[in-house]
Write a protein that holds these residues in place. Structure first.
Motif, PDB file in Angstrom:
ATOM      1  N   LEU A 121     -37.089 -13.150   2.539  1.00 59.53           N
ATOM      2  CA  LEU A 121     -38.175 -14.128   2.577  1.00 59.53           C
ATOM      3  C   LEU A 121     -38.312 -14.627   4.010  1.00 59.53           C
ATOM      4  CD1 LEU A 121     -37.622 -15.978  -0.797  1.00 59.53           C
ATOM      5  CD2 LEU A 121     -39.643 -14.673  -0.110  1.00 59.53           C
ATOM      6  N   VAL A 122     -39.511 -14.480   4.535  1.00 54.87           N
ATOM      7  CA  VAL A 122     -39.758 -14.703   5.959  1.00 54.87           C
ATOM      8  C   VAL A 122     -40.674 -15.914   6.140  1.00 54.87           C
ATOM      9  CG1 VAL A 122     -40.529 -13.597   8.097  1.00 54.87           C
ATOM     10  CG2 VAL A 122     -39.693 -12.183   6.192  1.00 54.87           C
ATOM     11  N   VAL A 123     -40.391 -16.714   7.167  1.00 56.55           N
ATOM     12  CA  VAL A 123     -41.267 -17.837   7.526  1.00 56.55           C
ATOM     13  C   VAL A 123     -41.568 -17.760   9.019  1.00 56.55           C
ATOM     14  CG1 VAL A 123     -40.463 -19.349   5.672  1.00 56.55           C
ATOM     15  CG2 VAL A 123     -39.286 -19.369   7.894  1.00 56.55           C
ATOM     16  N   ALA A 124     -42.623 -18.433   9.421  1.00 55.71           N
ATOM     17  CA  ALA A 124     -42.999 -18.455  10.837  1.00 55.71           C
ATOM     18  C   ALA A 124     -41.938 -19.183  11.661  1.00 55.71           C
ATOM     19  CB  ALA A 124     -44.358 -19.138  10.995  1.00 55.71           C
ATOM     20  N   LYS A 125     -41.907 -18.887  12.961  1.00 54.86           N
ATOM     21  CA  LYS A 125     -40.847 -19.430  13.820  1.00 54.86           C
ATOM     22  C   LYS A 125     -40.844 -20.952  13.862  1.00 54.86           C
ATOM     23  CE  LYS A 125     -43.598 -18.834  18.057  1.00 54.86           C
ATOM     24  NZ  LYS A 125     -43.614 -18.206  19.404  1.00 54.86           N
ATOM     25  N   ASP A 126     -42.023 -21.576  13.698  1.00 57.03           N
ATOM     26  CA  ASP A 126     -42.106 -23.041  13.760  1.00 57.03           C
ATOM     27  C   ASP A 126     -42.198 -23.684  12.377  1.00 57.03           C
ATOM     28  OD1 ASP A 126     -44.560 -22.054  13.148  1.00 57.03           O
ATOM     29  OD2 ASP A 126     -45.680 -23.229  14.637  1.00 57.03           O
ATOM     30  N   SER A 127     -41.865 -22.911  11.339  1.00 61.11           N
ATOM     31  CA  SER A 127     -41.964 -23.433   9.974  1.00 61.11           C
ATOM     32  C   SER A 127     -40.940 -24.540   9.719  1.00 61.11           C
ATOM     33  CB  SER A 127     -41.742 -22.304   8.966  1.00 61.11           C
ATOM     34  OG  SER A 127     -41.638 -22.827   7.656  1.00 61.11           O
ATOM     35  N   PRO A 128     -41.344 -25.605   9.008  1.00 59.36           N
ATOM     36  CA  PRO A 128     -40.391 -26.663   8.660  1.00 59.36           C
ATOM     37  C   PRO A 128     -39.491 -26.285   7.480  1.00 59.36           C
ATOM     38  CG  PRO A 128     -42.538 -27.187   7.753  1.00 59.36           C
ATOM     39  CD  PRO A 128     -42.717 -25.932   8.572  1.00 59.36           C
ATOM     40  N   LEU A 129     -39.813 -25.182   6.810  1.00 60.98           N
ATOM     41  CA  LEU A 129     -39.038 -24.774   5.638  1.00 60.98           C
ATOM     42  C   LEU A 129     -37.652 -24.299   6.060  1.00 60.98           C
ATOM     43  CD1 LEU A 129     -41.812 -22.782   3.706  1.00 60.98           C
ATOM     44  CD2 LEU A 129     -41.216 -25.210   3.519  1.00 60.98           C
ATOM     45  N   LYS A 130     -36.634 -24.798   5.350  1.00 62.88           N
ATOM     46  CA  LYS A 130     -35.253 -24.473   5.717  1.00 62.88           C
ATOM     47  C   LYS A 130     -34.485 -23.783   4.583  1.00 62.88           C
ATOM     48  CE  LYS A 130     -35.719 -26.497   9.713  1.00 62.88           C
ATOM     49  NZ  LYS A 130     -35.834 -25.686  10.956  1.00 62.88           N
ATOM     50  N   THR A 131     -34.857 -24.077   3.330  1.00 63.79           N
ATOM     51  CA  THR A 131     -34.114 -23.549   2.194  1.00 63.79           C
ATOM     52  C   THR A 131     -35.073 -22.998   1.150  1.00 63.79           C
ATOM     53  OG1 THR A 131     -34.127 -25.608   0.895  1.00 63.79           O
ATOM     54  CG2 THR A 131     -32.371 -25.341   2.546  1.00 63.79           C
ATOM     55  N   LEU A 132     -34.526 -22.271   0.194  1.00 61.35           N
ATOM     56  CA  LEU A 132     -35.329 -21.752  -0.907  1.00 61.35           C
ATOM     57  C   LEU A 132     -36.000 -22.885  -1.689  1.00 61.35           C
ATOM     58  CD1 LEU A 132     -33.148 -18.877  -2.430  1.00 61.35           C
ATOM     59  CD2 LEU A 132     -35.402 -18.644  -1.367  1.00 61.35           C
ATOM     60  N   ALA A 133     -35.279 -23.963  -1.884  1.00 63.51           N
ATOM     61  CA  ALA A 133     -35.831 -25.086  -2.647  1.00 63.51           C
ATOM     62  C   ALA A 133     -37.085 -25.651  -1.984  1.00 63.51           C
ATOM     63  CB  ALA A 133     -34.778 -26.179  -2.801  1.00 63.51           C
TER      64      ALA A 133
END
Length: 333
Positions: A121-133
């Motif tokens: 599961l990939v997010v953008a470099k500046d994404s605030p998402l840190k965990t699956l939850a």
């Protein structure tokens, strides 16, 4: 008189037996097909090497069998092509192949082209998402019917979430990468080499990795093709085995081929290749166990008909016998 009748009867029986033998049809093998149709895919390095080197065309030349290559952009496409007869042999992820077989796709897995960590599961470099939850209520790009899609569902389940807790956006793998880069989705169920490109070229980061949730690379053949042309299938597997061995000995050349075919940079191709294990080409207990561990997600997410015996489907999907002699022959040289 009795002797004459007995001799006559004996001669009659012999004549009838000879006549009956003459009418027994000879056991014949089907003629080689005029054409074999198979896919090539950026997530299957062997297919790219075989296509580039022309090895299959050379192998089948004595049988006058032509080779038609069809590009598969994901397991879903390969399964569609197999189901429709557009290809005879196609490469998919293992869990996707199980889903296809469970829903009526007439295929058997005859070879393992790699054990890859090809999805995360990939997010953008500046994404605030840190965990699956953190994915609850978010948009996730994922190609339905593929390993990344099923990987996503399994990952969500580990933190008590289901597909109803997120918005799954059905995009083909390259489009998912673009959507992530443009901020149209919050996360993307990536697939190499596009995932490697997102990391290197876009600075994307992997939010969740789990190599155990990446199922094996299956080379699948349609059951009618297996039945009608087992000799041709053996030729195909021989060339796949040739490519597998060649890749291990020529990683730099392989990366160059992947780069040129996928039109992605050489560093991207090398990163993709580094996440592949080509050492176990024989289908068998390892894949059966992995699929049986993964299968419950198909039932839990209602992706198969109620009452489907997935263990039975798995046993029907994995065909161990075709790869064995090919691998043994290659190893004896």
């Amino acid at each position: 008189m009795k002797f004459a009748r007995g001799a006559l009867l004996s001669r009659l029986i012999t004549s009838l037996a000879t006549l009956a033998t003459a009418w027994v049809p000879a056991v014949t093998h089907a003629a080689p097909p005029a054409e074999v149709k198979l896919d090539y895919a950026y997530y299957s390095p062997e297919s790219l090497v075989i296509k580039r080197q022309g090895w299959l065309e050379k192998e089948l030349a004595p049988d006058h069998t032509q080779v038609k290559w069809v590009l598969s952009l994901g397991s879903n496409r390969a399964l569609e092509y197999l189901n429709s007869g557009a290809i005879d042999i196609g490469s998919t992820a293992g869990l996707a192949a199980l889903l296809g077989r469970a829903n009526g796709n007439p295929i058997r897995a005859v070879y393992i082209y790699s054990r890859a960590e090809w999805t995360a599961l990939v997010v953008a470099k500046d994404s605030p998402l840190k965990t699956l939850a953190d994915l609850k209520g978010k948009k996730i790009a994922a190609t339905k019917g593929t390993d990344p899609y099923l990987f996503t569902l399994r990952a969500l389940h580990t933190v008590g979430l289901t597909r109803d807790d997120v918005e799954l956006v059905n995009l083909q793998h390259p489009d998912g990468r673009t959507a992530l880069a443009n901020g149209q989705v919050d996360a993307w169920a990536g697939l190499d080499p596009h995932m490697a490109a997102a990391q290197i070229d876009d600075g994307a980061r992997l939010l969740y990795r789990n190599v155990a949730f990446n199922t094996y690379g299956f080379l699948n053949a349609r059951e009618d093709f297996i039945k009608e042309h087992p000799e041709t299938l053996a030729h195909v597997l021989k060339v796949y085995e040739q490519a597998r061995v060649w890749i291990a000995a020529h990683p730099d050349e392989t990366a160059k081929i992947i780069s040129e075919e996928s039109k992605l940079s050489l560093p991207v191709a090398k990163l993709q290749l580094s996440r592949n294990d080509f050492s176990h080409p024989q289908p068998g207990a390892e894949q059966i166990d992995a699929l049986k561990a993964a299968a419950p997600i198909l039932t839990q997410e209602q992706l198969v008909k109620p009452g489907t015996d997935l263990n039975q489907v798995i046993d029907a999907l994995i065909d161990v016998k075709f790869a064995q002699p090919v691998i043994a022959s290659a190893n004896s040289k």
